[in-house]
Design a protein around this motif. Sequence first.
Motif, PDB file in Angstrom:
ATOM      1  N   GLU A 185     -20.761  -4.173 -57.800  1.00  0.00           N
ATOM      2  CA  GLU A 185     -20.813  -3.412 -59.074  1.00  0.00           C
ATOM      3  C   GLU A 185     -21.618  -3.980 -60.183  1.00  0.00           C
ATOM      4  N   TYR A 186     -22.295  -3.345 -61.004  1.00  0.00           N
ATOM      5  CA  TYR A 186     -23.230  -3.865 -61.997  1.00  0.00           C
ATOM      6  C   TYR A 186     -22.843  -5.041 -62.635  1.00  0.00           C
ATOM      7  N   ALA A 187     -21.359  -5.289 -62.885  1.00  0.00           N
ATOM      8  CA  ALA A 187     -20.982  -6.297 -63.372  1.00  0.00           C
ATOM      9  C   ALA A 187     -21.114  -7.830 -62.855  1.00  0.00           C
ATOM     10  N   ALA A 188     -21.113  -7.468 -61.593  1.00  0.00           N
ATOM     11  CA  ALA A 188     -21.380  -8.780 -60.620  1.00  0.00           C
ATOM     12  C   ALA A 188     -23.000  -9.369 -60.910  1.00  0.00           C
TER      13      ALA A 188
ATOM     14  N   SER B 239     -22.566   4.087 -69.639  1.00  0.00           N
ATOM     15  CA  SER B 239     -23.433   3.035 -70.193  1.00  0.00           C
ATOM     16  C   SER B 239     -24.711   2.963 -69.750  1.00  0.00           C
ATOM     17  N   ASP B 240     -25.431   1.728 -70.309  1.00  0.00           N
ATOM     18  CA  ASP B 240     -26.796   1.834 -69.736  1.00  0.00           C
ATOM     19  C   ASP B 240     -26.798   0.587 -68.736  1.00  0.00           C
ATOM     20  N   GLU B 241     -25.984   0.747 -67.758  1.00  0.00           N
ATOM     21  CA  GLU B 241     -25.870  -0.347 -66.630  1.00  0.00           C
ATOM     22  C   GLU B 241     -26.915   0.044 -65.591  1.00  0.00           C
ATOM     23  N   ILE B 242     -28.411  -0.366 -65.906  1.00  0.00           N
ATOM     24  CA  ILE B 242     -29.271   0.090 -65.125  1.00  0.00           C
ATOM     25  C   ILE B 242     -29.709  -1.323 -64.070  1.00  0.00           C
ATOM     26  N   ILE B 243     -29.924  -0.812 -62.841  1.00  0.00           N
ATOM     27  CA  ILE B 243     -30.539  -1.687 -61.990  1.00  0.00           C
ATOM     28  C   ILE B 243     -31.959  -1.430 -61.434  1.00  0.00           C
ATOM     29  N   TYR B 244     -32.828  -2.209 -61.264  1.00  0.00           N
ATOM     30  CA  TYR B 244     -34.096  -1.456 -60.719  1.00  0.00           C
ATOM     31  C   TYR B 244     -34.062  -1.789 -59.297  1.00  0.00           C
ATOM     32  N   VAL B 245     -34.500  -0.820 -58.316  1.00  0.00           N
ATOM     33  CA  VAL B 245     -34.673  -1.050 -57.057  1.00  0.00           C
ATOM     34  C   VAL B 245     -36.083  -0.702 -56.718  1.00  0.00           C
ATOM     35  N   LYS B 246     -36.746  -1.889 -56.101  1.00  0.00           N
ATOM     36  CA  LYS B 246     -37.786  -1.748 -55.414  1.00  0.00           C
ATOM     37  C   LYS B 246     -37.957  -1.135 -54.285  1.00  0.00           C
ATOM     38  N   ASP B 247     -38.733   0.063 -53.958  1.00  0.00           N
ATOM     39  CA  ASP B 247     -38.469   0.714 -52.781  1.00  0.00           C
ATOM     40  C   ASP B 247     -39.392   0.236 -51.921  1.00  0.00           C
ATOM     41  N   ILE B 248     -38.799  -0.672 -50.531  1.00  0.00           N
ATOM     42  CA  ILE B 248     -39.391  -1.103 -49.717  1.00  0.00           C
ATOM     43  C   ILE B 248     -38.650  -0.894 -48.372  1.00  0.00           C
ATOM     44  N   ARG B 249     -38.356   0.610 -48.357  1.00  0.00           N
ATOM     45  CA  ARG B 249     -37.574   1.017 -47.238  1.00  0.00           C
ATOM     46  C   ARG B 249     -38.368   1.057 -45.806  1.00  0.00           C
TER      47      ARG B 249
ATOM     48  N   LYS C  11     -36.801  -9.130 -68.264  1.00  0.00           N
ATOM     49  CA  LYS C  11     -36.304  -8.308 -69.192  1.00  0.00           C
ATOM     50  C   LYS C  11     -34.679  -8.631 -68.925  1.00  0.00           C
ATOM     51  N   GLY C  12     -34.340  -9.471 -68.106  1.00  0.00           N
ATOM     52  CA  GLY C  12     -32.731  -9.835 -67.712  1.00  0.00           C
ATOM     53  C   GLY C  12     -32.359  -8.642 -66.982  1.00  0.00           C
ATOM     54  N   VAL C  13     -33.164  -7.533 -66.327  1.00  0.00           N
ATOM     55  CA  VAL C  13     -32.386  -6.456 -65.412  1.00  0.00           C
ATOM     56  C   VAL C  13     -32.552  -6.851 -64.068  1.00  0.00           C
ATOM     57  N   PRO C  14     -31.234  -6.739 -63.394  1.00  0.00           N
ATOM     58  CA  PRO C  14     -30.974  -7.139 -62.135  1.00  0.00           C
ATOM     59  C   PRO C  14     -31.762  -6.235 -61.143  1.00  0.00           C
ATOM     60  N   VAL C  15     -32.623  -6.793 -60.144  1.00  0.00           N
ATOM     61  CA  VAL C  15     -33.655  -6.168 -59.179  1.00  0.00           C
ATOM     62  C   VAL C  15     -33.096  -6.139 -57.700  1.00  0.00           C
ATOM     63  N   ILE C  16     -33.035  -5.112 -57.107  1.00  0.00           N
ATOM     64  CA  ILE C  16     -32.704  -5.059 -55.628  1.00  0.00           C
ATOM     65  C   ILE C  16     -33.860  -4.545 -54.742  1.00  0.00           C
ATOM     66  N   LYS C  17     -34.262  -5.313 -53.718  1.00  0.00           N
ATOM     67  CA  LYS C  17     -35.401  -4.748 -52.889  1.00  0.00           C
ATOM     68  C   LYS C  17     -34.684  -3.520 -51.995  1.00  0.00           C
ATOM     69  N   GLY C  18     -35.011  -2.682 -52.093  1.00  0.00           N
ATOM     70  CA  GLY C  18     -34.294  -1.371 -51.382  1.00  0.00           C
ATOM     71  C   GLY C  18     -34.768  -1.054 -50.076  1.00  0.00           C
ATOM     72  N   ILE C  19     -34.120  -1.818 -48.853  1.00  0.00           N
ATOM     73  CA  ILE C  19     -34.473  -1.405 -47.479  1.00  0.00           C
ATOM     74  C   ILE C  19     -34.000  -0.088 -47.033  1.00  0.00           C
ATOM     75  N   PHE C  20     -33.053   0.330 -47.488  1.00  0.00           N
ATOM     76  CA  PHE C  20     -32.564   1.583 -47.090  1.00  0.00           C
ATOM     77  C   PHE C  20     -31.811   2.332 -48.392  1.00  0.00           C
ATOM     78  N   ILE C  21     -32.553   3.631 -48.738  1.00  0.00           N
ATOM     79  CA  ILE C  21     -31.875   3.994 -49.698  1.00  0.00           C
ATOM     80  C   ILE C  21     -31.472   5.503 -49.253  1.00  0.00           C
ATOM     81  N   ASP C  22     -30.127   5.795 -49.336  1.00  0.00           N
ATOM     82  CA  ASP C  22     -29.510   7.075 -48.913  1.00  0.00           C
ATOM     83  C   ASP C  22     -29.280   8.116 -49.985  1.00  0.00           C
ATOM     84  N   ALA C  23     -29.888   9.327 -50.018  1.00  0.00           N
ATOM     85  CA  ALA C  23     -29.655  10.232 -50.940  1.00  0.00           C
ATOM     86  C   ALA C  23     -28.122  10.673 -50.594  1.00  0.00           C
ATOM     87  N   ASP C  24     -27.221  10.771 -51.704  1.00  0.00           N
ATOM     88  CA  ASP C  24     -26.049  11.382 -51.276  1.00  0.00           C
ATOM     89  C   ASP C  24     -25.841  12.851 -51.602  1.00  0.00           C
TER      90      ASP C  24
END
Length: 144
Positions: free
Chosen positions: A57-60, A96-106, A131-144
């Motif tokens: 979750e975002y809080a983690a 809320s404004d709970e945003i995570i940046y996802v770098k697209d490296i699929r 800026k303190g925003v969490p970042v994930i390197k997105g290896i797989f991004i599935d559109a639901d």
Amino acid sequence: MKKLFMLMIIAAFLVACSNDEPKEAVESTEPTEETAPTKQTSDGVEEGLKEDTVEREYAAFANDEVPINSKVKFLGKVAAIDQGVYAVQSAADESSDEIIYVKDIRLGERTDILEGFDVSVYGTYDGKDDKGVPVIKGIFIDAD
């Protein structure tokens, strides 16, 4: 000096005696088995890489409870896209404004993901940006 001269003569003799004609391919008279090439399915690789991810979750991320370079899964909605980086709003609390940046490296197939799409992001946690925003390197991004 005589030895050097003899070596040069022997080398010249060997070069002159070499066969300049190309050799013909020798055909085997034994029957050969034709085997179909094995194809590694991308689904198997994808499932293997997704298998041991932990949904977070975002809080983690905000509370620094997620180790950097750990395999994570994050669910959310694409709020914005900027040069291969998705701003994904947490699916848990869309107000809320709970945003995570996802770098697209699929890996594998790249489907178009647009703003407003609900997504499941599988990747590795890259820490927070300046800026303190969490970042994930997105290896797989599935559109639901």
